[in-house]
Design an enzyme around this catalytic site. Structure first.
Site, PDB file in Angstrom:
ATOM      1  N   GLU A 117       0.848  -1.203   0.000  1.00  0.00           N
ATOM      2  CA  GLU A 117       0.000   0.000   0.000  1.00  0.00           C
ATOM      3  C   GLU A 117       0.874   1.240   0.000  1.00  0.00           C
ATOM      4  OE1 GLU A 117      -2.820  -0.113   3.219  1.00  0.00           O
ATOM      5  OE2 GLU A 117      -4.163  -1.439   2.119  1.00  0.00           O
ATOM      6  N   HIS A 237      -9.489  10.894   3.167  1.00  0.00           N
ATOM      7  CA  HIS A 237      -9.303   9.897   2.118  1.00  0.00           C
ATOM      8  C   HIS A 237      -9.796  10.509   0.814  1.00  0.00           C
ATOM      9  CE1 HIS A 237      -9.321   6.224  -0.132  1.00  0.00           C
ATOM     10  NE2 HIS A 237      -8.742   5.610   0.873  1.00  0.00           N
ATOM     11  N   ARG A 283      -2.000  10.318  -0.180  1.00  0.00           N
ATOM     12  CA  ARG A 283      -3.404  10.692   0.058  1.00  0.00           C
ATOM     13  C   ARG A 283      -3.616  12.188   0.240  1.00  0.00           C
ATOM     14  NH1 ARG A 283      -5.595   6.084   4.284  1.00  0.00           N
ATOM     15  NH2 ARG A 283      -5.439   4.399   2.799  1.00  0.00           N
ATOM     16  N   HIS A 344     -11.422  10.769   7.237  1.00  0.00           N
ATOM     17  CA  HIS A 344     -11.245   9.319   7.310  1.00  0.00           C
ATOM     18  C   HIS A 344     -10.714   8.863   8.654  1.00  0.00           C
ATOM     19  CE1 HIS A 344     -10.708   5.383   5.660  1.00  0.00           C
ATOM     20  NE2 HIS A 344      -9.391   5.402   5.725  1.00  0.00           N
ATOM     21  N   ARG A 379      -1.294   9.250   9.309  1.00  0.00           N
ATOM     22  CA  ARG A 379      -1.237   7.799   9.529  1.00  0.00           C
ATOM     23  C   ARG A 379      -0.730   7.060   8.294  1.00  0.00           C
ATOM     24  NH1 ARG A 379      -5.658   3.473   8.822  1.00  0.00           N
ATOM     25  NH2 ARG A 379      -6.425   4.997   7.337  1.00  0.00           N
TER      26      ARG A 379
HETATM   27  C1  LIG Z   1     -13.948   2.858   5.510  1.00  0.00           C
HETATM   28  C2  LIG Z   1     -12.730   2.643   6.375  1.00  0.00           C
HETATM   29  C3  LIG Z   1     -11.690   1.838   5.928  1.00  0.00           C
HETATM   30  C4  LIG Z   1     -10.565   1.626   6.752  1.00  0.00           C
HETATM   31  N1  LIG Z   1      -9.581   0.780   6.319  1.00  0.00           N
HETATM   32  C5  LIG Z   1      -8.552   0.493   7.159  1.00  0.00           C
HETATM   33  C6  LIG Z   1      -7.586  -0.475   6.810  1.00  0.00           C
HETATM   34  O1  LIG Z   1      -7.662  -1.104   5.756  1.00  0.00           O
HETATM   35  N2  LIG Z   1      -6.574  -0.720   7.695  1.00  0.00           N
HETATM   36  C7  LIG Z   1      -6.455  -0.065   8.875  1.00  0.00           C
HETATM   37  O2  LIG Z   1      -5.512  -0.321   9.640  1.00  0.00           O
HETATM   38  N3  LIG Z   1      -7.373   0.851   9.233  1.00  0.00           N
HETATM   39  C8  LIG Z   1      -8.426   1.131   8.416  1.00  0.00           C
HETATM   40  N4  LIG Z   1      -9.350   2.043   8.787  1.00  0.00           N
HETATM   41  C9  LIG Z   1      -9.240   2.653  10.123  1.00  0.00           C
HETATM   42  C10 LIG Z   1      -9.638   1.628  11.168  1.00  0.00           C
HETATM   43  O3  LIG Z   1     -10.707   0.860  10.692  1.00  0.00           O
HETATM   44  C11 LIG Z   1     -10.062   2.296  12.473  1.00  0.00           C
HETATM   45  O4  LIG Z   1      -9.131   3.253  12.855  1.00  0.00           O
HETATM   46  C12 LIG Z   1     -10.180   1.262  13.588  1.00  0.00           C
HETATM   47  O5  LIG Z   1     -11.019   0.223  13.176  1.00  0.00           O
HETATM   48  C13 LIG Z   1     -10.711   1.922  14.843  1.00  0.00           C
HETATM   49  O6  LIG Z   1     -10.989   0.915  15.782  1.00  0.00           O
HETATM   50  P1  LIG Z   1     -11.499   1.290  17.210  1.00  0.00           P
HETATM   51  O7  LIG Z   1     -11.683   0.009  17.942  1.00  0.00           O
HETATM   52  O8  LIG Z   1     -10.621   2.327  17.790  1.00  0.00           O
HETATM   53  O9  LIG Z   1     -12.913   2.005  16.975  1.00  0.00           O
HETATM   54  P2  LIG Z   1     -14.239   1.535  16.120  1.00  0.00           P
HETATM   55  O10 LIG Z   1     -13.940   0.290  15.401  1.00  0.00           O
HETATM   56  O11 LIG Z   1     -14.633   2.696  15.362  1.00  0.00           O
HETATM   57  O12 LIG Z   1     -15.248   1.244  17.302  1.00  0.00           O
HETATM   58  C14 LIG Z   1     -15.785   2.320  18.054  1.00  0.00           C
HETATM   59  C15 LIG Z   1     -16.797   1.768  19.040  1.00  0.00           C
HETATM   60  O13 LIG Z   1     -17.053   2.744  20.051  1.00  0.00           O
HETATM   61  C16 LIG Z   1     -18.445   2.814  20.294  1.00  0.00           C
HETATM   62  N5  LIG Z   1     -18.762   4.114  20.868  1.00  0.00           N
HETATM   63  C17 LIG Z   1     -18.460   5.339  20.387  1.00  0.00           C
HETATM   64  N6  LIG Z   1     -18.901   6.284  21.245  1.00  0.00           N
HETATM   65  C18 LIG Z   1     -19.489   5.631  22.284  1.00  0.00           C
HETATM   66  C19 LIG Z   1     -20.138   6.038  23.469  1.00  0.00           C
HETATM   67  N7  LIG Z   1     -20.289   7.326  23.783  1.00  0.00           N
HETATM   68  N8  LIG Z   1     -20.647   5.106  24.295  1.00  0.00           N
HETATM   69  C20 LIG Z   1     -20.532   3.785  23.987  1.00  0.00           C
HETATM   70  N9  LIG Z   1     -19.914   3.335  22.885  1.00  0.00           N
HETATM   71  C21 LIG Z   1     -19.402   4.249  22.044  1.00  0.00           C
HETATM   72  C22 LIG Z   1     -19.060   2.551  18.928  1.00  0.00           C
HETATM   73  O14 LIG Z   1     -20.422   2.208  19.083  1.00  0.00           O
HETATM   74  C23 LIG Z   1     -18.155   1.415  18.456  1.00  0.00           C
HETATM   75  O15 LIG Z   1     -18.590   0.219  19.049  1.00  0.00           O
HETATM   76  C24 LIG Z   1     -10.482   2.261   7.996  1.00  0.00           C
HETATM   77  C25 LIG Z   1     -11.518   3.071   8.439  1.00  0.00           C
HETATM   78  C26 LIG Z   1     -12.639   3.257   7.641  1.00  0.00           C
HETATM   79  C27 LIG Z   1     -13.752   4.121   8.146  1.00  0.00           C
END
Ligand SMILES: Cc1cc2nc3c(=O)[nH]c(=O)nc-3n(C[C@H](O)[C@H](O)[C@H](O)COP(=O)(O)OP(=O)(O)OC[C@H]3O[C@@H](n4cnc5c(N)ncnc54)[C@H](O)[C@@H]3O)c2cc1C
Length: 522
Positions: A117, A237, A283, A344, A379
């Protein structure tokens, strides 16, 4: 909602993405765990990740190269210690996800297929078709459902962190929670609390993030007195489907890697005039170029041209993207695909140390809501899923120290209040949210200026005044207030950083990117 006796845990985790669930599985080894999520458990950024996870797995690659690539992407604004940690730990993350059953793609020899990538100097992206995040989310949820001392509470929104000062200093002791299905507000007390609440793409009119991504954990931590860092570094993005009125949909960079060209309305390619790598430029360069063209041409989107590519190969390599485009009525064999850049990823967030501990005792942060300094000013692709896993586990391991330091406030009875949701208030809140998203997109988006930031600061202040009249506890009102807090903080962070670096591009610092379509028209 759990009953009174149940509303006490050793570890409360706010978020059910990769960070929250890996933390939960780890914390369950030493205590009773609750995981909250605002919607259903699979509505996360994690679930949407298409690309994959960066990990050094081939003998001719090295952690030092992964470190160097991460530092270069982050403009050397990174914390080198955490960058090293991630490069060392990411292979364990892959091993653990394989153990949980994530079906990563294999090559002809049966070894993990390692993709390349943008920004990576070596093939090191582990993936599962174009649905890597979906499989990770699914397998982690399966593992959590099989773990008896984890309680998963869907549709439970943390609205405030609880503080206990009995020990002579302020420490986090759980959260006030809105059970949005039953419309009740209650308290969940815990020895340790881990924020894993994801990003804040909803600050902007265009985003790849789902509706839950309103930066709650960051705002909650701020209100509780924890330090934040690097909020100004927002990654945009370049290519999401432009389809007003429908949820945004990411069209992976890998589609450009496959040969798709970015073009102006009418079909002329233009990216070569901005960067020698054309449509595959970094990007931020692509997003800035698109922004300049869209402003100059006064158009809401530009286009991706896939007409010259083999449709069967495209559909085979990107089955989800192909299907989504078809569902939206776009025939890529004969039509251009409308695309727009979108918010993003949040590089900044709750400031933590290498154990995920914030500056507030008892409070941890991991995943996209944290700021360990891993990403620096921007990132590197595919570093965030492994970060979520690595930091989730580290936070959960370290949080065990609080198990023996039970908040004294636990003995107090947790009162419940009805949440008086009023539909009219929620509708008004949604309208204010849209105004905020427009303002942030216009003034605090891909290209910023000091004057624009000051204008936005004033107008966000006006919106804050209007929002202050909302006193109910509906999700819409709470999210609006969170987004307003975060916007205020983000604008302040932008004003403080005078130079363009990574995800913060301020045109008063450098010559603004100028549109090249004027040249092309002649
Ligand atoms: C379309 C897209 C493609 C991506 N592709 C990649 C990739 O290929 N590789 C990579 O490394 N990263 C990628 N990313 C980034 C990566 O997916 C995210 O940074 C990562 O998944 C974040 O994980 P997380 O567990 O921190 O939060 P999330 O997976 O976003 O989970 C957040 C959680 O917090 C909960 N929450 C939020 N606020 C509250 C609240 N007040 N009370 C209770 N619960 C709450 C939500 O309900 C959810 O359950 C991508 C992101 C997107 C949007």
């Amino acid at each position: 909602m759990p009953d009174e006796a149940m509303a006490q845990y050793d570890c409360l985790i706010i978020g059910s993405g990769v960070a929250g669930l890996s933390a939960a599985l780890q914390a369950a080894r030493w205590g009773k765990v609750a995981v909250l999520c605002k919607a259903d458990a699979a509505t996360t950024n994690t679930n949407l990740a298409q690309g994959g996870l960066a990990a050094v797995l081939s003998p001719d690659d090295s952690p030092a190269r992964h470190v160097a690539d991460t530092l270069a992407a982050g403009s050397w604004h990174n914390n080198k210690a955490v960058v090293k940690l991630l490069a060392q730990e990411a292979p364990h993350c892959i091993a653990e996800l394989l153990r949980l059953g994530v079906p990563f793609d294999r090559d002809e020899q049966g070894e993990l297929a390692l993709g390349l990538e943008g920004g990576h100097s070596h093939n090191r992206i582990v993936h599962a078709r174009d649905q890597t995040g979906f499989y990770i989310q699914q397998k982690l949820l399966e593992a959590v459902s099989q773990t008896s001392n984890i309680t998963l509470l869907e549709h439970h929104m943390a609205v405030e962190l609880l503080l206990d000062s009995a020990a002579g200093y302020s420490r986090c002791a759980g959260a006030r929670v809105l059970d949005s299905k039953n419309n009740r507000l209650t308290s969940i007390w815990s020895c340790a609390t881990i924020l894993a609440s994801g990003g804040a793409g909803q600050l902007y009119r265009h985003t790849t993030n789902p509706a839950v991504a309103t930066g709650d954990g960051i705002a909650l931590a701020y209100h509780a007195g924890a330090a934040l860092e690097d909020l100004e570094f927002v990654q945009f993005h370049p290519t999401t489907l432009y389809d007003p009125g429908n949820p945004a949909f990411l069209i992976s960079e890998a589609v450009r890697g496959f040969g798709a060209e970015l073009v102006l309305p009418g079909g002329k390619p233009f990216m070569q005039l901005y960067h020698r790598q054309g449509s595959l430029a970094p990007r931020d360069v692509v997003s800035q170029a698109m922004h300049a063209e869209m402003q100059h041409l006064e158009v809401p989107c530009l286009f991706l041209d896939l007409r010259h590519l083999s449709y069967s190969k495209f559909a085979n390599k990107f089955p989800t993207i192909a299907q989504k485009l078809q569902e939206r009525g776009i025939d890529v064999r004969s039509e251009l695909v409308p695309v727009v850049p979108a918010a993003h990823y949040m590089c900044g967030g709750v400031k933590t140390d290498l154990n995920g501990l914030s500056t507030l005792p008892g409070l941890y942060a991991c995943g996209e809501c944290d700021c360990t300094g891993l990403h620096g000013a921007n990132r590197l692709a595919s570093n965030s899923l492994p970060e979520g896993w690595v930091m989730g586990r580290r936070a959960a391991d370290h949080a065990e120290v609080w198990k023996h330091d039970i908040p004294t406030i636990l003995s107090a009875s947790a009162e419940e209040e009805p949440a008086m949701q009023q539909v009219s208030t929620s509708t008004a809140a949604l309208l204010l949210k849209q105004q905020l998203q427009e303002l942030m997109w216009q003034y605090v988006g891909i290209v910023r200026s000091r004057e624009g930031l000051l204008t936005c600061q004033e107008q966000v202040g006006t919106l804050c005044g209007q929002a202050a009249y909302f006193t109910t506890y509906s999700t819409e009102v709470l999210e609006l207030k969170i987004l307003l807090t975060l916007s205020t903080l983000l604008i302040e962070a932008c004003l403080q950083r005078k130079e363009s670096i990574g995800g913060h591009y301020i045109k008063d610092d450098l010559l603004a990117v100028s549109p090249v379509s004027i040249v092309m028209a002649n």
